[in-house]
Design an enzyme around this catalytic site. Structure first.
Site, PDB file in Angstrom:
ATOM      1  N   ASP A 111      33.909  44.127  22.808  1.00 55.37           N
ATOM      2  CA  ASP A 111      35.356  44.078  22.504  1.00 55.37           C
ATOM      3  C   ASP A 111      36.006  42.820  23.085  1.00 55.37           C
ATOM      4  OD1 ASP A 111      34.790  45.748  25.005  1.00 55.37           O
ATOM      5  OD2 ASP A 111      36.875  45.153  25.286  1.00 55.37           O
ATOM      6  N   SER A 147      34.866  57.276  37.529  1.00 54.27           N
ATOM      7  CA  SER A 147      33.658  57.947  38.000  1.00 54.27           C
ATOM      8  C   SER A 147      32.736  56.903  38.608  1.00 54.27           C
ATOM      9  CB  SER A 147      32.961  58.650  36.843  1.00 54.27           C
ATOM     10  OG  SER A 147      32.777  57.737  35.790  1.00 54.27           O
ATOM     11  N   GLU A 177      29.355  40.465  28.448  1.00 57.72           N
ATOM     12  CA  GLU A 177      29.496  41.892  28.152  1.00 57.72           C
ATOM     13  C   GLU A 177      28.187  42.474  27.641  1.00 57.72           C
ATOM     14  OE1 GLU A 177      33.723  42.754  26.135  1.00 57.72           O
ATOM     15  OE2 GLU A 177      32.426  41.409  25.009  1.00 57.72           O
ATOM     16  N   GLY A 235      29.012  46.610  23.373  1.00 60.97           N
ATOM     17  CA  GLY A 235      30.443  46.757  23.638  1.00 60.97           C
ATOM     18  C   GLY A 235      31.118  45.405  23.753  1.00 60.97           C
ATOM     19  N   SER A 289      27.440  41.327  40.339  1.00 58.35           N
ATOM     20  CA  SER A 289      28.658  42.092  40.646  1.00 58.35           C
ATOM     21  C   SER A 289      28.455  43.382  41.418  1.00 58.35           C
ATOM     22  CB  SER A 289      29.420  42.374  39.346  1.00 58.35           C
ATOM     23  OG  SER A 289      28.579  43.023  38.416  1.00 58.35           O
ATOM     24  N   LYS A 315      34.291  45.509  43.732  1.00 56.77           N
ATOM     25  CA  LYS A 315      35.535  46.263  43.545  1.00 56.77           C
ATOM     26  C   LYS A 315      36.272  46.565  44.843  1.00 56.77           C
ATOM     27  CE  LYS A 315      35.553  47.889  38.942  1.00 56.77           C
ATOM     28  NZ  LYS A 315      34.154  47.701  38.517  1.00 56.77           N
TER      29      LYS A 315
HETATM   30  C1  LIG Z   1      33.729  47.202  37.410  1.00 57.86           C
HETATM   31  C2  LIG Z   1      32.474  46.414  37.366  1.00 57.86           C
HETATM   32  C3  LIG Z   1      32.311  45.323  36.488  1.00 57.86           C
HETATM   33  C4  LIG Z   1      33.368  44.917  35.504  1.00 57.86           C
HETATM   34  O1  LIG Z   1      34.530  44.481  36.148  1.00 57.86           O
HETATM   35  P1  LIG Z   1      35.917  44.316  35.388  1.00 57.86           P
HETATM   36  O2  LIG Z   1      36.867  43.846  36.406  1.00 57.86           O
HETATM   37  O3  LIG Z   1      36.278  45.673  34.822  1.00 57.86           O
HETATM   38  O4  LIG Z   1      35.690  43.346  34.278  1.00 57.86           O
HETATM   39  C5  LIG Z   1      31.144  44.590  36.553  1.00 57.86           C
HETATM   40  N1  LIG Z   1      30.144  44.933  37.403  1.00 57.86           N
HETATM   41  C6  LIG Z   1      30.250  45.982  38.239  1.00 57.86           C
HETATM   42  C7  LIG Z   1      29.121  46.284  39.145  1.00 57.86           C
HETATM   43  C8  LIG Z   1      31.419  46.764  38.264  1.00 57.86           C
HETATM   44  O5  LIG Z   1      31.522  47.805  39.102  1.00 57.86           O
END
Ligand SMILES: *Cc1c(COP(=O)(O)O)cnc(C)c1O
Length: 323
Positions: free
Chosen positions: A214, A82, A208, A212, A308, A57
């Site tokens: 969606d 959060s 996903e 959830g 991620s 992010k």
């Molecule tokens: C926010 C996040 C996601 C999902 O990302 P999106 O862009 O909302 O699809 C996946 N893994 C981690 C660790 C995140 O912080």
């Protein structure tokens, strides 16, 4: 609702890549003989758990804030979250010398509030049961001239998130399949732009939490489906719907949306810790969990997995991995 800004393109990813250069880490691509043997495939992990503040992010946040005008920069940014987006905005704002206001629920984990403050964020607490965070965010924005940056549904955020896959393709070349965690779709939409230009034949999958799905419903029905906040340990993917910017990009570039259950995520957390010596948060395990389910179709292939994020406190990590 119509989008006010144009959808991002691959050019926006290359521009974002230039902006984050020197600020974001170029995270390592790791391999594991154990997993490659298990899947009978060559597997490449793009390790965003090792990104600054512990998740991809930072890429989207820094790219979005770098594009602020002088006036926007002076007044600063507001975000409500959060989770990882809050920390990403606070850190990026600090590096760019602008004020950041983060609206967080009264019951947000103390560690996350502390981390956000530690990065220099000005935290505003609201009562999750009595107040509407979007309204608070909008009021703050109007009163102080702050610019709101949402966690996923913004072209600059999407372009920033796409730089992770950009680096991956740059490093390992074309892939046959790529598995990406999916919440609101910023990471997946950005990845689909990088894939489209750099490895167009890759089968791209969003993943996903099972409770959830969606995004899977939206993808398969062709319109954005809204759900209640899902109950899952994958707290980074507890989103209720895809976005107006992310959905069309996902429809265009993604092969399918898959799901993974909490226990599968825990098994992957254990694998990452025991075999690869890395800490991955439950949401960060979605990609590997789905690749494991698809094992039969991956034999002999070159497979990418975006890991991620790695933000989980140690007590929670040991509770989950001892289940
Ligand atoms: C926010 C996040 C996601 C999902 O990302 P999106 O862009 O909302 O699809 C996946 N893994 C981690 C660790 C995140 O912080």
């Amino acid at each position: 609702m119509d989008n006010l800004l144009p959808l991002p393109t691959f050019n926006d990813i290359t521009a974002a890549n230039g902006r984050i250069n020197g600020y974001a880490h170029r995270t390592p691509v790791l391999t594991s003989r154990t997993i490659s043997e298990e899947l009978g495939a060559e597997v490449f992990f793009k390790c965003e758990n090792l990104q600054r503040m512990g998740a991809f992010k930072f890429r989207g946040a820094f790219n979005a804030l770098s594009r602020f005008s002088e006036t926007q920069r002076k007044a600063g940014v507001v975000a409500f979250s959060s989770g990882n987006h809050a920390q990403a905005i606070a850190l990026a704002a600090g590096l760019l010398n602008m004020p950041a206001t983060i609206v967080m629920p009264h019951d947000a984990p103390a560690a996350k509030v502390a981390a956000t403050k530690g990065y220099g964020g000005n935290v505003v607490i609201y009562d999750r049961y009595k107040e509407d965070r979007e309204q608070i965010g909008r009021e703050l924005a109007a009163k102080h001239g702050l610019t709101l940056i949402p966690p996923y549904d913004h072209p600059d955020v999407i372009a920033g998130q796409g730089t992770a896959a950009y680096e991956l393709f740059e490093e390992v070349g074309q892939l046959d399949a790529l598995f990406v965690p999916l919440g609101g779709g910023g990471l997946l939409a950005g990845t689909s732009l990088s894939k489209g230009a750099m490895s167009p034949d890759t089968a791209l999958y969003g993943v996903e939490p099972e409770s959830g799905n969606d995004g899977q419903q939206s993808f398969r029905t062709g319109s954005i489906v809204h759900i209640d906040t899902p109950v899952t340990i994958a707290d980074g993917a507890q989103t209720q719907h895809l976005g107006n910017y992310t959905f069309p990009l996902i429809q265009k570039g993604v092969r399918d949306i898959l799901t993974a259950g909490d226990q599968e995520l825990i098994n992957c957390m254990k694998f990452f810790a025991a075999r690869m010596k890395i800490i991955v948060e439950p949401t960060g395990c979605l990609g590997l969990a789905a690749a494991r389910q698809m094992k039969d179709q991956l034999a002999g292939k070159r497979v990418g997995v975006i890991v991620s994020g790695g933000n989980i406190d140690l007590a929670k990590f040991s509770e989950l991995t001892s289940r």
